[in-house]
Motif scaffolding. Structure first.
Motif, PDB file in Angstrom:
ATOM      1  N   TYR A  75       0.747  -1.401   0.071  1.00  0.00           N
ATOM      2  CA  TYR A  75      -0.237   0.003   0.009  1.00  0.00           C
ATOM      3  C   TYR A  75       0.864   1.207   0.041  1.00  0.00           C
ATOM      4  CZ  TYR A  75       1.063   0.985   5.026  1.00  0.00           C
ATOM      5  OH  TYR A  75       1.782   1.311   6.277  1.00  0.00           O
ATOM      6  N   GLY A  76       0.101   2.349  -0.359  1.00  0.00           N
ATOM      7  CA  GLY A  76       0.707   3.738  -0.198  1.00  0.00           C
ATOM      8  C   GLY A  76      -0.377   4.947  -0.071  1.00  0.00           C
ATOM      9  N   TYR A  77      -0.375   6.113  -0.034  1.00  0.00           N
ATOM     10  CA  TYR A  77      -1.136   7.133   0.192  1.00  0.00           C
ATOM     11  C   TYR A  77      -0.757   8.071  -0.907  1.00  0.00           C
ATOM     12  CZ  TYR A  77      -2.121   5.391   4.848  1.00  0.00           C
ATOM     13  OH  TYR A  77      -2.400   4.541   5.846  1.00  0.00           O
ATOM     14  N   LEU A  98       4.763   7.135   0.702  1.00  0.00           N
ATOM     15  CA  LEU A  98       5.236   6.184   1.777  1.00  0.00           C
ATOM     16  C   LEU A  98       4.525   6.474   3.122  1.00  0.00           C
ATOM     17  CD1 LEU A  98       6.887   3.336   2.345  1.00  0.00           C
ATOM     18  CD2 LEU A  98       8.663   4.877   2.977  1.00  0.00           C
ATOM     19  N   ASP A  99       4.071   5.467   3.606  1.00  0.00           N
ATOM     20  CA  ASP A  99       3.487   5.824   4.917  1.00  0.00           C
ATOM     21  C   ASP A  99       4.516   6.090   5.863  1.00  0.00           C
ATOM     22  OD1 ASP A  99       2.255   5.735   7.406  1.00  0.00           O
ATOM     23  OD2 ASP A  99       1.675   3.579   7.248  1.00  0.00           O
ATOM     24  N   PRO A 100       4.600   7.116   6.710  1.00  0.00           N
ATOM     25  CA  PRO A 100       5.781   7.208   7.720  1.00  0.00           C
ATOM     26  C   PRO A 100       5.883   6.349   8.664  1.00  0.00           C
ATOM     27  CG  PRO A 100       4.504   9.330   7.122  1.00  0.00           C
ATOM     28  CD  PRO A 100       3.677   8.315   6.556  1.00  0.00           C
ATOM     29  N   TYR A 101       4.673   5.472   8.821  1.00  0.00           N
ATOM     30  CA  TYR A 101       4.780   4.395   9.971  1.00  0.00           C
ATOM     31  C   TYR A 101       4.791   3.026   9.170  1.00  0.00           C
ATOM     32  CZ  TYR A 101       3.265   7.521  13.870  1.00  0.00           C
ATOM     33  OH  TYR A 101       3.528   8.393  14.927  1.00  0.00           O
ATOM     34  N   ALA A 102       5.104   2.907   8.101  1.00  0.00           N
ATOM     35  CA  ALA A 102       5.177   1.535   7.422  1.00  0.00           C
ATOM     36  C   ALA A 102       6.297   0.621   8.013  1.00  0.00           C
ATOM     37  CB  ALA A 102       5.548   1.902   5.912  1.00  0.00           C
ATOM     38  N   LYS A 103       5.690  -0.496   8.256  1.00  0.00           N
ATOM     39  CA  LYS A 103       6.646  -1.222   9.269  1.00  0.00           C
ATOM     40  C   LYS A 103       7.568  -2.132   8.240  1.00  0.00           C
ATOM     41  CE  LYS A 103       4.549  -0.393  12.921  1.00  0.00           C
ATOM     42  NZ  LYS A 103       3.532   0.357  12.726  1.00  0.00           N
ATOM     43  N   GLN A 104       7.292  -2.214   6.873  1.00  0.00           N
ATOM     44  CA  GLN A 104       8.091  -2.731   6.094  1.00  0.00           C
ATOM     45  C   GLN A 104       8.132  -2.019   4.767  1.00  0.00           C
ATOM     46  OE1 GLN A 104       7.891  -6.944   5.622  1.00  0.00           O
ATOM     47  NE2 GLN A 104       9.183  -7.063   3.706  1.00  0.00           N
ATOM     48  N   VAL A 105       9.192  -1.968   4.031  1.00  0.00           N
ATOM     49  CA  VAL A 105       9.481  -1.229   2.519  1.00  0.00           C
ATOM     50  C   VAL A 105       9.700  -2.219   1.738  1.00  0.00           C
ATOM     51  CG1 VAL A 105      10.500   0.410   1.413  1.00  0.00           C
ATOM     52  CG2 VAL A 105      10.076   0.974   3.458  1.00  0.00           C
ATOM     53  N   MET A 138       8.127   4.324  -7.226  1.00  0.00           N
ATOM     54  CA  MET A 138       8.117   4.210  -5.702  1.00  0.00           C
ATOM     55  C   MET A 138       8.229   3.056  -5.087  1.00  0.00           C
ATOM     56  SD  MET A 138       8.166   6.902  -3.547  1.00  0.00           S
ATOM     57  CE  MET A 138       7.665   6.256  -2.266  1.00  0.00           C
ATOM     58  N   VAL A 139       8.852   2.967  -3.641  1.00  0.00           N
ATOM     59  CA  VAL A 139       8.721   2.038  -2.799  1.00  0.00           C
ATOM     60  C   VAL A 139       7.291   2.080  -2.298  1.00  0.00           C
ATOM     61  CG1 VAL A 139      11.140   1.864  -2.428  1.00  0.00           C
ATOM     62  CG2 VAL A 139       9.758   3.310  -1.033  1.00  0.00           C
ATOM     63  N   LYS A 140       6.890   1.064  -1.899  1.00  0.00           N
ATOM     64  CA  LYS A 140       5.524   0.936  -0.937  1.00  0.00           C
ATOM     65  C   LYS A 140       5.773   0.418   0.090  1.00  0.00           C
ATOM     66  CE  LYS A 140       4.278   0.952  -5.592  1.00  0.00           C
ATOM     67  NZ  LYS A 140       5.466   0.746  -6.798  1.00  0.00           N
ATOM     68  N   GLY A 141       4.674   0.494   1.122  1.00  0.00           N
ATOM     69  CA  GLY A 141       4.823  -0.320   2.302  1.00  0.00           C
ATOM     70  C   GLY A 141       3.832  -1.585   2.224  1.00  0.00           C
ATOM     71  N   VAL A 142       4.522  -2.561   3.542  1.00  0.00           N
ATOM     72  CA  VAL A 142       3.903  -3.758   3.425  1.00  0.00           C
ATOM     73  C   VAL A 142       3.108  -3.817   4.970  1.00  0.00           C
ATOM     74  CG1 VAL A 142       4.326  -6.138   2.993  1.00  0.00           C
ATOM     75  CG2 VAL A 142       5.431  -4.631   1.618  1.00  0.00           C
ATOM     76  N   GLN A 234      20.088   9.081   5.668  1.00  0.00           N
ATOM     77  CA  GLN A 234      19.126   9.476   4.830  1.00  0.00           C
ATOM     78  C   GLN A 234      17.859   8.816   4.989  1.00  0.00           C
ATOM     79  OE1 GLN A 234      19.646  12.562   3.586  1.00  0.00           O
ATOM     80  NE2 GLN A 234      20.373  12.670   1.582  1.00  0.00           N
ATOM     81  N   THR A 235      17.381   8.837   6.149  1.00  0.00           N
ATOM     82  CA  THR A 235      15.976   8.092   6.427  1.00  0.00           C
ATOM     83  C   THR A 235      14.851   8.387   5.630  1.00  0.00           C
ATOM     84  OG1 THR A 235      17.265   7.656   8.523  1.00  0.00           O
ATOM     85  CG2 THR A 235      15.017   7.034   8.375  1.00  0.00           C
ATOM     86  N   LEU A 236      14.046   7.325   5.316  1.00  0.00           N
ATOM     87  CA  LEU A 236      12.832   7.778   4.835  1.00  0.00           C
ATOM     88  C   LEU A 236      11.681   6.966   5.551  1.00  0.00           C
ATOM     89  CD1 LEU A 236      11.309   9.569   2.725  1.00  0.00           C
ATOM     90  CD2 LEU A 236      11.368   7.514   1.153  1.00  0.00           C
ATOM     91  N   GLY A 237      12.070   5.859   6.051  1.00  0.00           N
ATOM     92  CA  GLY A 237      10.990   4.931   6.881  1.00  0.00           C
ATOM     93  C   GLY A 237      11.597   4.567   8.325  1.00  0.00           C
TER      94      GLY A 237
END
Length: 695
Positions: A75-77, A98-105, A138-142, A234-237
């Protein structure tokens, strides 16, 4: 199958994508969006299968619940709202976020101009608006299932006085190790493999501090030069482990690493980057925070909200003064402690985190107050890198308890002392005794200083004694990057040499410096590979060198030095006088805990301390009992630090000690072989000696 939000009045307090057992609850923060869409994707992340506006808004939390969704959902937003850069708004629903709270990318970022919210090349570029869909790049959240069999795993919570930190890179530590299975090299599972754990336990390490492992992308400009973001700053998640460090596709690999380290008695400390993100300045891409709510997530220029306000040197600064951004940081920290079982954090550019209530650094700011009152976070190990690039950013000694601090003054003064700089006796005495000038205030203890000879940023220990200048040509910046003041000395030849005399002198100086580190009060931190004599070829800024330059070279390991480091760590653990909790007072009544002497055996006076040419100092330390052992000397050492030539030393009589046994000589063939000492002893040039009371 038609996917839609449930009409149940379902509200959970957690942000992110939370699997409930029957479905998934999605929630994301945006104060200025007009609509937030949840986008679902095929399992491979290539096809967008559903796009649905989140139906609920409570305050600034947008949420919705989809029954039937399972862990593994991709998923994503997309966020709708004003695109008005002058007012700080950069909403663009064409950009998948990317969801700022995504637990996996999932996946790797594929750099394309479509990732930018504006049209690259347009007039007044970042004021323009780009309509291309960024989802294919883009990367996505899982969505994750939080269940994991920890099998009784418990936090170690080792006292700071007993802590020996080893700073390491998950990938660099394992890529060249011949005994790590090839398919596990560069991964969390490789990091916790038997060869690595055996090495660390034999060495005596009690805590591994891993360079950033939260999700970070490669910088576009580095990839264009054939380089990569190796260090990961360079954190994103902030909730997701870095995918490239996983052998498979399960974040449980990180949990397995932590569990295995704990079983070996080793704590895990994470290097975390909450001061900025990978989105860069206003001319950077729109990947997450910028598209969700640029005005809330980032500090913007008070003069023109079109521009970022940068105290980090990376283009942007995370706005931890905003309560929901501060909540995200705290939620992230609690997640890594509570769910992933880590034992502490090292905060990159932590001065920026103190710029909350005011632009200036404030040790009583909201971030520090929030940490100190938090029942989960207040008890873990907290380490500050006490500087940033903003005005007033250098804050060594300025952080509140319970933070410990990286001490670059220790590194520089110890290097300068052993290099032979004049007038260093008074400075190095401060470093040997916990840097009280910086840290002995506000009830802070003698373990406040994190003492280091080297770190990921700068020369390795071997390069400190092998190069006079930096050699960063491989970074593609004409050797203009990296520090120039390294306080290093090549001992007569720049780089590797076959000269036995130079190599012998370099080995001796490494022993002297490592002995100094492990005989100093405070908390020692060893750079991974220093015990092996690992070199980066004089590169002191290997942030982009995901290759043999940055990786630890196990084939060239210096086995005698590995043994020496292990023996020195054991020596430190044996002597309580080296590991006090509080700063020692040399003027106390009863037995003295600390004293300084010259080569004549007399106490150092003001004139002696002021002699610029003095190259040797003698430190006496004692651990004095309390309670039932009040006044009893439990442990005492006399330590000689000689950066000069050969001389004679009259051993002083202090606290009734009349006879001494030499238990350390860094210049001897057998450095730890006990030798009874006469009243006057010959001190070799450039050495560290330690004597234990024989009475």
């Amino acid at each position: 199958m038609t996917i839609s939000f449930s009409e149940l009045d379902f509200l959970k307090p957690e942000l992110g994508a939370e699997f409930t057992g029957d479905g998934v609850h999605f929630a994301v923060f945006s104060a200025h969006a007009e609509q937030v869409d949840l986008c679902l994707f095929s399992p491979d992340g290539k096809e967008e299968t559903a796009r649905m506006p989140l139906p609920k808004r409570e305050g600034d939390i947008w949420s919705g619940y989809v029954a039937g969704l399972r862990p593994g959902t991709v998923y994503g937003y997309r966020a709708h709202g004003p695109y008005d850069p002058s007012a700080g708004h950069r909403f663009n629903p064409n950009k998948l976020l990317l969801d700022p709270y995504a637990k996996q990318v999932m996946g790797e970022l594929a750099w394309d101009d479509a990732l930018y919210g504006y049209r690259i090349g347009a007039a007044e570029e970042d004021m323009s608006f780009d309509e291309r869909d960024s989802a294919p790049f883009m990367v996505k959240g899982v969505v994750q299932d939080p269940n994991f069999d920890w099998d009784g795993d418990l936090a170690i919570r080792r006292p700071w006085t007993d802590t020996i930190i080893y700073e390491a890179h998950v990938r660099g530590m394992t890529m060249l190790h011949p005994d790590v299975p090839e398919n596990l090299r560069g991964t969390f599972l490789g990091m916790c493999s038997d060869p690595i754990i055996d090495h660390l336990t034999k060495l005596g390490i009690t805590a591994v501090e891993v360079l950033p492992i939260q999700y970070f992308p490669d910088d576009r400009y580095l990839l264009e030069k054939g380089l990569r973001n190796y260090w990961g700053y360079q954190t994103l998640g902030f909730f997701a482990p870095q995918p490239r460090f996983m052998a498979g596709d399960r974040i449980t690999e990180f949990k397995t690493m932590v569990k295995r380290f704990h079983a070996a008695g080793i704590e895990v400390i994470m290097d975390v980057v909450y001061n900025h993100t990978a989105e860069g300045s206003e001319r950077g891409p729109t990947l997450s925070f910028r598209g969700l709510d640029n005005l809330s997530y980032y500090r913007l220029s008070p003069d023109d909200k079109r521009h970022s306000y940068d105290t980090t040197g990376t283009g942007n600064t995370l706005n931890v003064a905003h309560p929901m951004v501060l909540r995200m940081v705290l939620d992230s920290l609690r997640y890594w402690v509570g769910v992933m079982h880590v034992d502490g954090f090292r905060f990159d550019l932590a001065s920026t985190l103190g710029r909350t209530r005011h632009v200036e650094f404030d040790r009583d700011g909201g971030f520090f107050d929030a940490i100190r009152q938090d029942p989960v976070l207040a008890g873990v190990k907290l380490i500050a890198e006490p500087w940033d690039v903003g005005d007033g950013g250098y804050q060594v000694g300025g952080f509140p308890h319970p933070f410990r601090e990286w001490n670059d003054k220790y590194r520089d003064d110890v290097r300068r002392y052993w290099k032979g700089d004049e007038g260093m006796i008074a400075c190095v005495s401060q470093r040997l005794t916990g840097s009280a000038v910086q840290f002995n205030h506000s009830d802070r203890g003698a373990t406040t200083s994190i003492n280091l000879l080297s770190a990921h940023d700068g020369f390795t220990l071997a390069d400190t004694v092998s190069y006079d200048g930096k050699h960063n040509e491989a970074n593609g910046e004409d050797n203009q990057d990296g520090h120039s003041a390294n306080h290093s000395h090549n001992m007569g030849w720049e780089g590797p040499t076959d000269d036995d005399g130079i190599n012998t002198a370099r080995a001796r100086r490494r022993r002297n410096m490592m002995a100094t580190l492990l005989l100093s009060q405070g908390v020692p931190m060893i750079l991974g590979g220093d015990e092996l004599a690992n070199s980066q070829g004089g590169n002191n800024n290997a942030y982009c060198q995901d290759n043999e330059i940055g990786w630890t070279d196990w084939s060239g390991r210096d086995d005698p030095f590995v043994d020496f480091c292990g023996r020195m760590i054991a020596f430190r653990k044996q002597h309580g006088c080296l590991r006090p909790e509080r700063f020692l007072n040399g003027d106390n009544e009863g037995p003295r805990e600390i004293a300084w002497f010259g080569e004549d055996g007399a106490p150092m006076d003001e004139e002696a301390w002021g002699q610029a040419g003095r190259r040797m100092v003698v430190l006496y330390l004692a651990k004095v009992g309390t309670n039932g052992d009040t006044g009893k000397i439990l442990d005492q050492l006399l330590i000689v630090f000689n950066a000069g030539g050969e001389c004679e030393l009259r051993l002083p009589a202090v606290n009734g000690a009349q006879a001494w046994t030499r238990v350390l000589d860094t210049g001897a063939q057998a450095p730890f072989e006990p030798v009874a000492a006469e009243e006057t002893v010959k001190v070799p040039g450039e050495c560290v000696l330690a004597f234990q009371s024989a009475s």
